[in-house]
Design a protein around this motif. Structure first.
Motif, PDB file in Angstrom:
ATOM      1  N   SER A 359       0.828  -1.208   0.000  1.00 57.06           N
ATOM      2  CA  SER A 359       0.000   0.000   0.000  1.00 57.06           C
ATOM      3  C   SER A 359       0.859   1.254   0.000  1.00 57.06           C
ATOM      4  CB  SER A 359      -0.934   0.015   1.213  1.00 57.06           C
ATOM      5  OG  SER A 359      -0.180   0.004   2.418  1.00 57.06           O
ATOM      6  N   PHE A 360       2.171   1.104   0.191  1.00 62.59           N
ATOM      7  CA  PHE A 360       3.129   2.190   0.015  1.00 62.59           C
ATOM      8  C   PHE A 360       2.819   3.405   0.888  1.00 62.59           C
ATOM      9  CE2 PHE A 360       2.573  -0.262  -3.898  1.00 62.59           C
ATOM     10  CZ  PHE A 360       3.833  -0.838  -3.991  1.00 62.59           C
ATOM     11  N   TYR A 361       2.421   3.148   2.126  1.00 63.29           N
ATOM     12  CA  TYR A 361       2.093   4.185   3.092  1.00 63.29           C
ATOM     13  C   TYR A 361       0.880   5.012   2.678  1.00 63.29           C
ATOM     14  CZ  TYR A 361       6.210   3.268   5.945  1.00 63.29           C
ATOM     15  OH  TYR A 361       7.123   2.681   6.768  1.00 63.29           O
ATOM     16  N   ALA A 362       0.221   4.616   1.603  1.00 65.89           N
ATOM     17  CA  ALA A 362      -1.032   5.267   1.209  1.00 65.89           C
ATOM     18  C   ALA A 362      -2.166   4.528   1.920  1.00 65.89           C
ATOM     19  CB  ALA A 362      -1.196   5.234  -0.301  1.00 65.89           C
ATOM     20  N   TYR A 363      -2.169   4.627   3.225  1.00 67.15           N
ATOM     21  CA  TYR A 363      -3.071   3.835   4.060  1.00 67.15           C
ATOM     22  C   TYR A 363      -4.535   4.121   3.760  1.00 67.15           C
ATOM     23  CZ  TYR A 363      -5.401   2.255   8.357  1.00 67.15           C
ATOM     24  OH  TYR A 363      -6.241   1.652   9.254  1.00 67.15           O
ATOM     25  N   GLU A 364      -4.888   5.396   3.682  1.00 69.11           N
ATOM     26  CA  GLU A 364      -6.290   5.758   3.471  1.00 69.11           C
ATOM     27  C   GLU A 364      -6.808   5.344   2.090  1.00 69.11           C
ATOM     28  OE1 GLU A 364      -8.390   6.681   5.656  1.00 69.11           O
ATOM     29  OE2 GLU A 364      -7.019   7.113   7.319  1.00 69.11           O
ATOM     30  N   PRO A 365      -6.109   5.659   0.983  1.00 65.88           N
ATOM     31  CA  PRO A 365      -6.633   5.228  -0.325  1.00 65.88           C
ATOM     32  C   PRO A 365      -6.684   3.708  -0.478  1.00 65.88           C
ATOM     33  CG  PRO A 365      -4.487   6.284  -0.557  1.00 65.88           C
ATOM     34  CD  PRO A 365      -4.945   6.536   0.837  1.00 65.88           C
ATOM     35  N   ALA A 366      -5.705   2.999   0.051  1.00 63.50           N
ATOM     36  CA  ALA A 366      -5.732   1.537  -0.047  1.00 63.50           C
ATOM     37  C   ALA A 366      -6.932   0.972   0.701  1.00 63.50           C
ATOM     38  CB  ALA A 366      -4.427   0.945   0.497  1.00 63.50           C
TER      39      ALA A 366
END
Length: 404
Positions: A359-366
């Motif tokens: 998720s590449f630290y894109a926690y909210e969009p993932a």
């Protein structure tokens, strides 16, 4: 056909001699020789704390001044408003804590579900500490387009944090239009330009704060922020008593990493010279003009490769592509039916294709997309990626898909 000379560009990157196809640029680009040379030369030269008394002091001062001007040219802003830090994350935490000193109960802060967590969690935590309310700006899962911010804005809005481009999906919101709405509401806008700055010409002058990471565009690992000096003058960060109160230095804690700043200047100069590598001459008298023409060339080249790769991935049985915004960076997120993303990334790595999963630290969009902890595979293009790299990725993924 693009005028971009990818063959000439690739010759500048020693790491490419190892043979891998690099689609991992969104996590950090490879480094051209000139940047490595600038770092090494600085570290083997006499240095001291900044000053004007000795050659070592003057060298350190010149490195800092040059790096500020280089980043200002890239941003389209002024050197007096450029702040350096260890990373974009660190800078955002620092500024969130500083800005939150003026927030109180009833104030509102807007964050986006499209953003990397580095432009979400610092603001959420700072708002909670100040008693302010967090509002969430969401996005449409099918298109990955950001929702309209207007219904969220009010006279209690103090700050909006939003991405210039999603590091997970590539979506490029119209942040200039958002900034107009934010400013009309009397609030500030903080733009995460980490994923955008590497792929397109930028004019950050519309934003109150715009932050990026040079290691995404061939430079060393650190962060850089730009803001209007007069705005920075109104902010009082926590700092050591004897440290300077001059802007922008008041926001930089401890001695700056001179070697990294020298590498940053070299990276900006390298970007500005890409049009020259393509045989198109200087394309401008100033570095800013050369940057604009070079990055426009990069944008056209990368978008062409992305369109080809996207069409070919969509044709592979079992592939699901995420992110279909009209305006995007060259970043593709996908899953292959019947295979865990990590297993797909491992298969690609075995074929010499570096396209990681997660998720590449894109926690909210993932989470908003329902991808879960496993995330998906991300293929991010960079100016040194060529058609043979694209072919290798497609061939390796096709082999996995048909032999499942």
């Amino acid at each position: 056909m693009s005028a971009f000379d990818v063959v000439a560009v690739r010759k500048q990157f020693p790491a490419l001699e190892e043979g891998a196809a690099h689609f991992d640029g969104p996590g950090g680009s490879q480094t051209p020789q000139v940047v490595a040379d600038a770092v090494a030369k600085t570290m083997t030269s006499a240095l001291a704390n900044r000053g004007q008394l000795t050659p070592a002091e003057r060298r350190a001062d010149e490195i800092v001044v040059n790096a500020r001007q280089a980043m200002a040219d890239l941003f389209g802003t002024t050197a007096q408003g450029v702040v350096f830090g260890r990373s974009m994350t660190q800078l955002t935490y620092d500024f969130s804590r500083t800005l939150a000193k003026s927030w109180s109960t009833g104030d509102e802060v807007i964050v986006s579900r499209l953003d990397h967590d580095a432009n979400v969690r610092p603001w959420v935590q700072a708002a909670e500490a100040a008693g302010a309310t967090i509002k969430w700006l969401s996005f449409e899962p099918q298109t990955s387009e950001l929702d309209d911010i207007a219904p969220l804005l009010s006279d209690r809005t103090r700050l909006v944090a939003v991405t210039g481009a999603s590091n997970l999906l590539g979506t490029r919101p119209d942040t200039e239009a958002i900034a107009e709405q934010v400013h009309a509401a009397g609030a500030l806008i903080y733009v995460d330009g980490v994923h955008l700055t590497a792929h397109a010409p930028v004019d950050a002058s519309y934003a109150d704060f715009y932050v990026c990471s040079p290691y995404k565009f061939f430079g060393p690992h650190l962060g850089a922020l730009t803001a209007k000096p007069e705005l920075l003058e109104t902010l009082t960060p926590d700092k050591l008593m004897p440290s300077t109160n001059v802007v922008p230095e008041r926001f930089e804690f401890g001695t700056l990493p001179y070697e990294l700043l020298a590498g940053t200047t070299a990276a900006v100069d390298f970007l500005a010279g890409l049009a020259g590598l393509a045989g198109l001459g200087g394309r401008g008298d100033t570095r800013r003009e050369r940057l604009l023409s070079s990055l426009k060339l990069v944008e056209e080249y990368e978008d062409g490769l992305r369109d080809d790769l996207e069409a070919r991935l969509a044709a592979i049985p079992g592939v699901t592509l995420y992110g279909h915004a009209a305006h995007r960076t060259p970043t593709l997120l996908f899953r292959l039916e019947g295979h865990e993303p990590a297993a797909v990334a491992a298969h690609l790595a075995a074929a010499g294709v570096n396209a990681p999963a997660g998720s590449f630290y894109a926690y909210e969009p993932a989470r908003h997309l329902g991808l879960g902890p496993a995330g998906a595979v991300r293929a991010g293009l960079a100016p040194y990626v060529d058609q043979s790299d694209v072919d290798r990725l497609v061939d390796a993924l096709t082999t996995l898909a048909v032999n499942k």
